[in-house]
Motif scaffolding. Sequence first.
Motif, mmCIF file in Angstrom:
data_model
loop_
_atom_site.group_PDB
_atom_site.id
_atom_site.type_symbol
_atom_site.label_atom_id
_atom_site.label_comp_id
_atom_site.label_asym_id
_atom_site.label_seq_id
_atom_site.Cartn_x
_atom_site.Cartn_y
_atom_site.Cartn_z
ATOM 1 N N LYS A 133 -8.275 -0.234 8.482
ATOM 2 C CA LYS A 133 -7.063 0.550 8.684
ATOM 3 C C LYS A 133 -6.654 0.449 10.150
ATOM 4 N N GLU A 173 -11.774 -3.721 4.233
ATOM 5 C CA GLU A 173 -10.451 -3.545 4.825
ATOM 6 C C GLU A 173 -10.598 -2.832 6.161
ATOM 7 N N ASN A 218 -1.364 -5.533 6.449
ATOM 8 C CA ASN A 218 -0.856 -4.172 6.615
ATOM 9 C C ASN A 218 0.333 -4.097 7.566
ATOM 10 N N GLU A 247 -2.370 4.170 10.954
ATOM 11 C CA GLU A 247 -2.228 3.481 9.669
ATOM 12 C C GLU A 247 -0.770 3.236 9.308
ATOM 13 N N ARG A 299 0.821 -1.214 0.000
ATOM 14 C CA ARG A 299 0.000 0.000 0.000
ATOM 15 C C ARG A 299 0.859 1.271 0.000
#
Length: 348
Positions: free
Chosen positions: A219, A217, A275, A239, A113
């Motif tokens: 964060k 999703e 992430n 994030e 990302r």
Amino acid sequence: ATQARKTQSAGTEAVSRDQAATMPEEEVAAQEQYKKEGNQFFAAGDYVRAVAAYNKAIKADPENGVLYSNRAAAFIHLQKEVKAIKDADQAIKLKPDWAKGYFRKGGALFALRKWDEAIDVLKKALEIEPKSKEISTMLREATRKRSAENGEKKRENKQTGFKFGDQGSSSTDTAQTHIPAPSAANPSPGSISENVMEQFVKQSLSSAITQFSAQGELKSIVYVQPSVQGEAMQMIGIEAGFDSPEANNQCFDFLRNYLAEHKSLACVVLAEKRNIAFPQVWKGKATSKWKWKESEQGIFMQLETKAGDSGSSERKIWFIPTGSAGGKPQEPVEIDTDVMAIMPPLFR
């Protein structure tokens, strides 16, 4: 991340005739055999064995940029993006005028990302191969996602006035809550009661799952239980908190200071596995500690509570499997906090 892996399945590359012509015959044969095995495993979706085969091919021919590109593609499917970037950089070094090396690097950055970096690399790939549909598609998708996230950040900043490291209270959407803080009647003043803690954890989880189900999703975020009776649960966006060791340390320092300054009683840290570039606590763990496959996606949920007068505090962590990225959340599974925590202890 899913888009990045899909586009990396467009196929691996064969070794050029010019490259093979400069190698001894026995090395060509070995490299070709290992490369062929790697491509077969890749096509069958067995990316671990594909990497093993490409390792052997690279050992036989370490100056072949195509082999590094192939292995990078397999690493992307295994969600080992850092290794994929390293291989892609090597492919670019060996074949600087070849678009595929840049494309592999762009795919890995996409999966992480890191939109700005991905866009820059993909533009370079498109300059070399302007008619490539797979490159233009990924570039367009990375640009779209960056614009969407920037727009969302602007809305958040306008509504709550915070960026990374700033705090806001829950709004009037499905995340709204008013969890009662412990009263003087609680047996351990200055700590959080079991009932309030259970309520707080349930509300945090409910809010996170609602966001995940609606947007596909989650964060990275921290929910904070306030110390004042009747105050709303606080939310802190983190994030960037798992992008690197430095970012994780910065995030940890901020959270620890924030919790101490506001005399908070508990917090819940939530982050999607995809992430978390650091710390990837699931890597290299025995099945007794981590029972899921490398490709399994999900959400880490870490609970931290402040110690009361008795001196006891609580730390717990759960993994909420979702199968694939954006999949349906399953029941949370408690895992070993000592080895699986994604943040060090946040309460002093």
